[in-house]
Design a protein around this motif. Structure first.
Motif, PDB file in Angstrom:
ATOM      1  N   THR A  87       0.851  -1.185   0.000  1.00 20.11           N
ATOM      2  CA  THR A  87       0.000   0.000   0.000  1.00 20.11           C
ATOM      3  C   THR A  87       0.887   1.235   0.000  1.00 20.11           C
ATOM      4  N   SER A  88       0.316   2.397   0.310  1.00 21.80           N
ATOM      5  CA  SER A  88       1.090   3.635   0.294  1.00 21.80           C
ATOM      6  C   SER A  88       1.509   4.036   1.695  1.00 21.80           C
ATOM      7  N   ALA A  89       2.580   4.829   1.781  1.00 15.02           N
ATOM      8  CA  ALA A  89       3.058   5.324   3.078  1.00 15.02           C
ATOM      9  C   ALA A  89       1.988   6.202   3.727  1.00 15.02           C
ATOM     10  N   GLN A  90       1.223   6.944   2.915  1.00 18.68           N
ATOM     11  CA  GLN A  90       0.165   7.800   3.458  1.00 18.68           C
ATOM     12  C   GLN A  90      -0.910   6.967   4.152  1.00 18.68           C
ATOM     13  N   TYR A  91      -1.268   5.833   3.545  1.00 18.60           N
ATOM     14  CA  TYR A  91      -2.277   4.961   4.150  1.00 18.60           C
ATOM     15  C   TYR A  91      -1.761   4.394   5.474  1.00 18.60           C
ATOM     16  N   VAL A  92      -0.488   3.992   5.498  1.00 24.75           N
ATOM     17  CA  VAL A  92       0.113   3.467   6.724  1.00 24.75           C
ATOM     18  C   VAL A  92       0.079   4.523   7.819  1.00 24.75           C
ATOM     19  N   TRP A  93       0.450   5.761   7.464  1.00 23.66           N
ATOM     20  CA  TRP A  93       0.432   6.866   8.441  1.00 23.66           C
ATOM     21  C   TRP A  93      -0.972   7.060   9.003  1.00 23.66           C
ATOM     22  N   THR A  94      -1.977   7.007   8.115  1.00 21.64           N
ATOM     23  CA  THR A  94      -3.365   7.190   8.545  1.00 21.64           C
ATOM     24  C   THR A  94      -3.771   6.121   9.549  1.00 21.64           C
ATOM     25  N   ILE A  95      -3.416   4.875   9.270  1.00 24.07           N
ATOM     26  CA  ILE A  95      -3.785   3.774  10.162  1.00 24.07           C
ATOM     27  C   ILE A  95      -3.065   3.893  11.497  1.00 24.07           C
ATOM     28  N   ILE A  96      -1.767   4.150  11.457  1.00 26.32           N
ATOM     29  CA  ILE A  96      -0.976   4.213  12.687  1.00 26.32           C
ATOM     30  C   ILE A  96      -1.417   5.367  13.576  1.00 26.32           C
ATOM     31  N   ASN A  97      -1.786   6.470  12.963  1.00 25.21           N
ATOM     32  CA  ASN A  97      -2.193   7.645  13.743  1.00 25.21           C
ATOM     33  C   ASN A  97      -3.681   7.669  14.054  1.00 25.21           C
ATOM     34  N   GLY A  98      -4.425   6.670  13.571  1.00 24.28           N
ATOM     35  CA  GLY A  98      -5.852   6.592  13.868  1.00 24.28           C
ATOM     36  C   GLY A  98      -6.675   7.691  13.258  1.00 24.28           C
ATOM     37  N   ALA A  99      -6.156   8.328  12.194  1.00 25.52           N
ATOM     38  CA  ALA A  99      -6.883   9.449  11.577  1.00 25.52           C
ATOM     39  C   ALA A  99      -8.217   8.991  11.010  1.00 25.52           C
ATOM     40  N   HIS A 100      -8.268   7.733  10.521  1.00 26.06           N
ATOM     41  CA  HIS A 100      -9.527   7.243   9.938  1.00 26.06           C
ATOM     42  C   HIS A 100     -10.584   7.081  11.037  1.00 26.06           C
ATOM     43  N   LEU A 101     -10.163   6.718  12.253  1.00 23.19           N
ATOM     44  CA  LEU A 101     -11.110   6.563  13.352  1.00 23.19           C
ATOM     45  C   LEU A 101     -11.580   7.919  13.872  1.00 23.19           C
ATOM     46  N   LYS A 102     -10.674   8.914  13.869  1.00 20.69           N
ATOM     47  CA  LYS A 102     -11.051  10.256  14.323  1.00 20.69           C
ATOM     48  C   LYS A 102     -12.127  10.839  13.418  1.00 20.69           C
ATOM     49  N   GLY A 103     -11.941  10.654  12.096  1.00 18.12           N
ATOM     50  CA  GLY A 103     -12.934  11.159  11.148  1.00 18.12           C
ATOM     51  C   GLY A 103     -14.264  10.454  11.334  1.00 18.12           C
ATOM     52  N   TYR A 104     -14.190   9.143  11.584  1.00 17.35           N
ATOM     53  CA  TYR A 104     -15.418   8.376  11.796  1.00 17.35           C
ATOM     54  C   TYR A 104     -16.117   8.847  13.062  1.00 17.35           C
ATOM     55  N   SER A 105     -15.343   9.095  14.133  1.00 23.21           N
ATOM     56  CA  SER A 105     -15.929   9.548  15.402  1.00 23.21           C
ATOM     57  C   SER A 105     -16.606  10.898  15.236  1.00 23.21           C
ATOM     58  N   ARG A 106     -15.971  11.814  14.469  1.00 21.20           N
ATOM     59  CA  ARG A 106     -16.560  13.134  14.251  1.00 21.20           C
ATOM     60  C   ARG A 106     -17.877  13.018  13.490  1.00 21.20           C
ATOM     61  N   ARG A 107     -17.877  12.174  12.428  1.00 23.85           N
ATOM     62  CA  ARG A 107     -19.107  12.020  11.644  1.00 23.85           C
ATOM     63  C   ARG A 107     -20.201  11.385  12.482  1.00 23.85           C
ATOM     64  N   ARG A 108     -19.818  10.388  13.295  1.00 24.28           N
ATOM     65  CA  ARG A 108     -20.801   9.692  14.118  1.00 24.28           C
ATOM     66  C   ARG A 108     -21.386  10.646  15.164  1.00 24.28           C
ATOM     67  N   GLY A 109     -20.527  11.483  15.780  1.00 22.14           N
ATOM     68  CA  GLY A 109     -20.977  12.453  16.783  1.00 22.14           C
ATOM     69  C   GLY A 109     -21.919  13.477  16.172  1.00 22.14           C
ATOM     70  N   ALA A 110     -21.588  13.941  14.949  1.00 19.73           N
ATOM     71  CA  ALA A 110     -22.441  14.935  14.285  1.00 19.73           C
ATOM     72  C   ALA A 110     -23.798  14.331  13.963  1.00 19.73           C
ATOM     73  N   ALA A 111     -23.817  13.041  13.577  1.00 16.84           N
ATOM     74  CA  ALA A 111     -25.081  12.384  13.251  1.00 16.84           C
ATOM     75  C   ALA A 111     -25.931  12.220  14.505  1.00 16.84           C
TER      76      ALA A 111
END
Length: 194
Positions: free
Chosen positions: A164-188
């Motif tokens: 995969t890409s280094a950017q994807y690895v960074w996203t997973i390791i830093n939990g950025a995908h979960l933060k975005g999901y949490s924000r969307r879930r909270g707004a909903a």
């Protein structure tokens, strides 16, 4: 011209302007000392016809991008529409390399790294060649990514290990995908409560 008063001692290495001379110091050469080579219009036209960008030609010639654009346009070169799809501006060599990597089964991220291109360009080149775009259903090992990072692996090395890409690895390791999901879930949730 300045003159020294009688009996005044002049220090060795001093400048007549009052600035001390530093032995061994070199002044920066003026731009005129290294004149720019003349613009090779024929070569620039050939490179542009091969799919090179104005910036590519500017980097090779030492002229600015805007100057290259003016010189080519004055020479009667038909300029490409900046709004045209990127795939139409990809050189034939790069298109061959993208398709060869695609046929070898390389992932988009691997082709991006190997051919120094973008996902959108890959999609357009593949579609133009009449090939069916591949849909990736691969599940990446997020735990292994974190484990390798803990062992001191670089993002690029982990990306190679996972395909995969280094950017994807960074996203997973830093939990950025979960933060975005949490924000969307909270707004909903807030929207549902009102």
């Amino acid at each position: 011209m300045t003159t020294n008063p009688p009996g005044a001692r002049v220090r060795a290495g001093s400048s007549h302007r009052g600035r001390p001379h530093r032995p061994g110091s070199l002044s920066r050469p003026s731009p005129a000392a290294h004149p720019r080579s003349p613009f090779n219009l024929a070569k620039a036209c050939a490179l542009y016809a091969q799919g090179k960008t104005l910036q590519d030609i500017a980097d090779l010639s030492g002229y600015s991008r805007s100057r290259v654009h003016v010189l080519l346009r004055e020479a009667g070169v038909q300029m490409r529409d900046s709004r045209a799809p990127r795939a139409s501006r990809v050189s034939a060599d790069k298109r061959r390399r993208i398709l060869a990597a695609w046929r070898r089964g390389k992932s988009n991220s691997q082709i991006i790294a190997e051919c120094r291109t973008s996902s959108a360009t890959i999609h357009k080149v593949v579609a133009k060649a009449g090939l069916e775009p591949r849909r990736s259903h691969r599940k990446y090992d997020h735990d292994r990514m974190r484990e390798l990072r803990g062992q001191g692996w670089t993002l690029a090395a982990i990306a190679d290990d996972q395909g995969t890409s280094a950017q994807y690895v960074w996203t997973i390791i830093n939990g950025a995908h979960l933060k975005g999901y949490s924000r969307r879930r909270g707004a909903a949730s807030e929207a549902g409560a009102t």
